[in-house]
Design an enzyme around this catalytic site. Structure first.
Site, PDB file in Angstrom:
ATOM      1  N   ILE A  84       0.873  -1.183   0.000  1.00 27.63           N
ATOM      2  CA  ILE A  84       0.000   0.000   0.000  1.00 27.63           C
ATOM      3  C   ILE A  84       0.904   1.226   0.000  1.00 27.63           C
ATOM      4  O   ILE A  84       1.833   1.322   0.806  1.00 27.63           O
ATOM      5  CB  ILE A  84      -0.897   0.039   1.258  1.00 27.63           C
ATOM      6  CG1 ILE A  84      -1.823  -1.189   1.319  1.00 27.63           C
ATOM      7  CG2 ILE A  84      -1.686   1.335   1.314  1.00 27.63           C
ATOM      8  CD1 ILE A  84      -3.096  -1.106   0.530  1.00 27.63           C
ATOM      9  N   LYS A 227       1.674  -9.603  -9.781  1.00 28.59           N
ATOM     10  CA  LYS A 227       0.492  -9.154  -9.021  1.00 28.59           C
ATOM     11  C   LYS A 227      -0.483  -8.416  -9.925  1.00 28.59           C
ATOM     12  O   LYS A 227      -0.127  -7.388 -10.508  1.00 28.59           O
ATOM     13  CB  LYS A 227       0.927  -8.233  -7.881  1.00 28.59           C
ATOM     14  CG  LYS A 227      -0.230  -7.650  -7.093  1.00 28.59           C
ATOM     15  CD  LYS A 227       0.247  -6.837  -5.909  1.00 28.59           C
ATOM     16  CE  LYS A 227      -0.903  -6.270  -5.114  1.00 28.59           C
ATOM     17  NZ  LYS A 227      -1.566  -5.126  -5.764  1.00 28.59           N
ATOM     18  N   HIS A 251      -6.402  -4.933  -7.926  1.00 30.76           N
ATOM     19  CA  HIS A 251      -5.781  -3.731  -7.370  1.00 30.76           C
ATOM     20  C   HIS A 251      -6.722  -3.048  -6.370  1.00 30.76           C
ATOM     21  O   HIS A 251      -6.841  -1.820  -6.322  1.00 30.76           O
ATOM     22  CB  HIS A 251      -5.399  -2.766  -8.506  1.00 30.76           C
ATOM     23  CG  HIS A 251      -4.147  -1.979  -8.225  1.00 30.76           C
ATOM     24  ND1 HIS A 251      -2.931  -2.259  -8.801  1.00 30.76           N
ATOM     25  CD2 HIS A 251      -3.918  -0.910  -7.418  1.00 30.76           C
ATOM     26  CE1 HIS A 251      -2.026  -1.398  -8.371  1.00 30.76           C
ATOM     27  NE2 HIS A 251      -2.604  -0.574  -7.516  1.00 30.76           N
TER      28      HIS A 251
HETATM   29  C1  FNR Z   1      -3.073  -0.132  -3.082  1.00 39.27           C
HETATM   30  N1  FNR Z   1      -2.642  -1.203  -3.857  1.00 39.27           N
HETATM   31  C2  FNR Z   1      -1.371  -1.182  -4.397  1.00 39.27           C
HETATM   32  N2  FNR Z   1      -0.961  -2.207  -5.183  1.00 39.27           N
HETATM   33  C3  FNR Z   1       0.281  -2.197  -5.733  1.00 39.27           C
HETATM   34  O1  FNR Z   1       0.620  -3.144  -6.454  1.00 39.27           O
HETATM   35  N3  FNR Z   1       1.149  -1.172  -5.475  1.00 39.27           N
HETATM   36  C4  FNR Z   1       0.806  -0.113  -4.700  1.00 39.27           C
HETATM   37  O2  FNR Z   1       1.594   0.811  -4.469  1.00 39.27           O
HETATM   38  C5  FNR Z   1      -0.514  -0.091  -4.151  1.00 39.27           C
HETATM   39  N4  FNR Z   1      -0.950   0.974  -3.396  1.00 39.27           N
HETATM   40  C6  FNR Z   1      -2.212   0.967  -2.862  1.00 39.27           C
HETATM   41  C7  FNR Z   1      -2.646   2.053  -2.094  1.00 39.27           C
HETATM   42  C8  FNR Z   1      -3.900   2.038  -1.515  1.00 39.27           C
HETATM   43  C9  FNR Z   1      -4.329   3.192  -0.668  1.00 39.27           C
HETATM   44  C10 FNR Z   1      -4.751   0.912  -1.698  1.00 39.27           C
HETATM   45  C11 FNR Z   1      -6.106   0.844  -1.042  1.00 39.27           C
HETATM   46  C12 FNR Z   1      -4.339  -0.141  -2.478  1.00 39.27           C
HETATM   47  C13 FNR Z   1      -3.476  -2.421  -4.003  1.00 39.27           C
HETATM   48  C14 FNR Z   1      -3.217  -3.373  -2.853  1.00 39.27           C
HETATM   49  O3  FNR Z   1      -1.910  -3.905  -2.928  1.00 39.27           O
HETATM   50  C15 FNR Z   1      -4.196  -4.565  -2.845  1.00 39.27           C
HETATM   51  O4  FNR Z   1      -4.214  -5.171  -4.108  1.00 39.27           O
HETATM   52  C16 FNR Z   1      -5.612  -4.163  -2.443  1.00 39.27           C
HETATM   53  O5  FNR Z   1      -5.615  -3.112  -1.503  1.00 39.27           O
HETATM   54  C17 FNR Z   1      -6.362  -5.359  -1.872  1.00 39.27           C
HETATM   55  O6  FNR Z   1      -7.700  -5.065  -1.696  1.00 39.27           O
HETATM   56  P1  FNR Z   1      -8.343  -4.629  -0.270  1.00 39.27           P
HETATM   57  O7  FNR Z   1      -7.881  -5.601   0.788  1.00 39.27           O
HETATM   58  O8  FNR Z   1      -7.908  -3.223  -0.020  1.00 39.27           O
HETATM   59  O9  FNR Z   1      -9.811  -4.757  -0.553  1.00 39.27           O
END
Ligand code: FNR
Length: 352
Positions: A84, A227, A251
């Site tokens: 995240i 991913k 995502h």
């Molecule tokens: C993400 N996600 C994400 N994925 C990724 O590959 N690189 C990243 O930098 C980010 N950054 C990110 C920021 C925020 C605020 C969110 C909410 C999500 C996606 C994350 O890795 C993941 O796939 C999802 O958040 C999973 O879903 P849930 O558990 O939030 O429903």
């Protein structure tokens, strides 16, 4: 974290309202936002709700084992933290606090290219594996250097985001006027402003293609995870290129609205992969039954995203540890009540 942590936060859903109260509005909207009308965001959770479980009784579940083996390594449970972005937006220690919490709860932590902390600092505070997630940047060599450096810095796997050639339409975030503060240091961006993330524009990102993934594969002996796979053909191609795992993910529904919920996309992908490589699933995992359902339908492990960031905002490392522990306990309850003493016993027959 307040002393009443155990009574105040009883499930993952409890963290969001608490975080919403604490965080600046624009930061909350950045985290919460899904793409478009958020049809897929709602469906990521609703799809789990539609699946019913089969109870089995009178089996010996006095000793539950949530352990799994991934890339030849034993992990005490299948719950991991997804990458995240920009975690210092919600907590002064950002990813370091999240990694510490993950360590306490024995969970894998994934540090993103979008991190606001160094991987060494996360590795130093966590007893559990730390993975690095690569967001491809326009300077190809720079991506290669990042991946090559990571093993020496303590990363135990490399994940690559493959589902983001452009940022999605995250309207809530745009309406709230979210901006990444210039003061926020991001050690893994060569140039945050021109290279990768232009929040609020429809600009394309630098993106890898299959040839670039093959090249990354040749650079590292660490496990490589792609991913953002939602299609069985892409899963097949990932295996062909030598990926060690795929993450079935939309995502967090932040990119393309009306994609399927990840739990709905999983069975066809699992069927094609047929156990050749492990599958990790994320998107809408909030309860122990969700973890059970994901494993039943073919995942080896799950990742959670937003819930642990809300927990980080609310309670720092302790909050993150509590969030993971709640989900793990809830998973154990789901295992016991469906008569499964080990993760290996969770298969499709657990689904009604
Ligand atoms: C993400 N996600 C994400 N994925 C990724 O590959 N690189 C990243 O930098 C980010 N950054 C990110 C920021 C925020 C605020 C969110 C909410 C999500 C996606 C994350 O890795 C993941 O796939 C999802 O958040 C999973 O879903 P849930 O558990 O939030 O429903």
């Amino acid at each position: 974290m307040p002393h009443d942590i155990e009574t105040r936060f009883l499930c993952l859903a409890d963290f969001e309202p608490a975080a919403r109260e604490l965080l600046p509005h624009a930061v909350y909207e950045f985290i919460a936002a899904g793409a478009g009308e958020e049809i897929t965001k709602r469906d990521n959770e609703a799809a789990f709700d539609r699946i019913r479980l089969r109870q089995r009784v009178l089996r010996d579940v006095t000793r539950l084992d949530t352990g799994i083996t991934l890339f030849g390594q034993s992990l005490p449970h299948p719950i991991m933290l997804a990458p995240i972005a920009y975690q210092r937006l919600v907590h002064p220690e950002g990813e370091v606090a999240a990694a510490r919490g993950a360590g306490v709860a024995e969970a894998v932590f994934t540090l993103g290219t979008t991190a606001t902390a160094a991987i060494e600092d996360c590795v130093a505070v966590s007893r559990s594996p730390v993975w690095f997630l690569l967001y491809w940047q326009s300077d190809r060599g720079f991506n290669g250097e990042l991946v090559t450096r990571m093993a020496a810095l303590g990363a135990k796997a490399i994940s690559v985001t493959v589902d983001m050639p452009t940022p999605g339409d995250r309207r809530r975030q745009f309406r709230a006027g979210f901006k990444i503060p210039d003061s926020l240091a991001t050690p893994y961006f060569k140039d945050r402003n021109t290279g990768l993330l232009k929040v609020g524009t429809a600009q394309r990102r630098a993106m890898p293609t299959w040839a670039d993934i093959a090249w990354l594969r040749s650079l590292t002996t660490l496990p490589l995870i792609l991913k953002g796979i939602l299609d069985p053909d892409d899963a097949e191609q990932a295996i062909g290129i030598g990926a060690d795992a795929i993450a079935v993910s939309n995502h967090g529904s932040r990119n393309l609205d009306t994609l399927p919920a990840t739990i709905d996309a999983l069975p066809a992908i699992a069927e094609r992969v047929a156990g050749r490589i492990p599958i990790i699933l994320d998107g809408g995992v909030r309860r122990g039954t969700d973890v059970l359902k994901a494993i039943a339908l073919g995942a080896s492990a799950v990742m959670i995203g937003r819930p642990y960031v809300y927990a980080l905002a609310t309670g720092g490392a302790e909050g993150v540890a509590h969030c993971i522990t709640l989900l793990r306990r809830d998973f154990e309850v789901a295992m016991a009540l469906t008569g499964r003493a080990r993760v290996g016993e969770i298969d499709q027959s657990v689904i009604w």
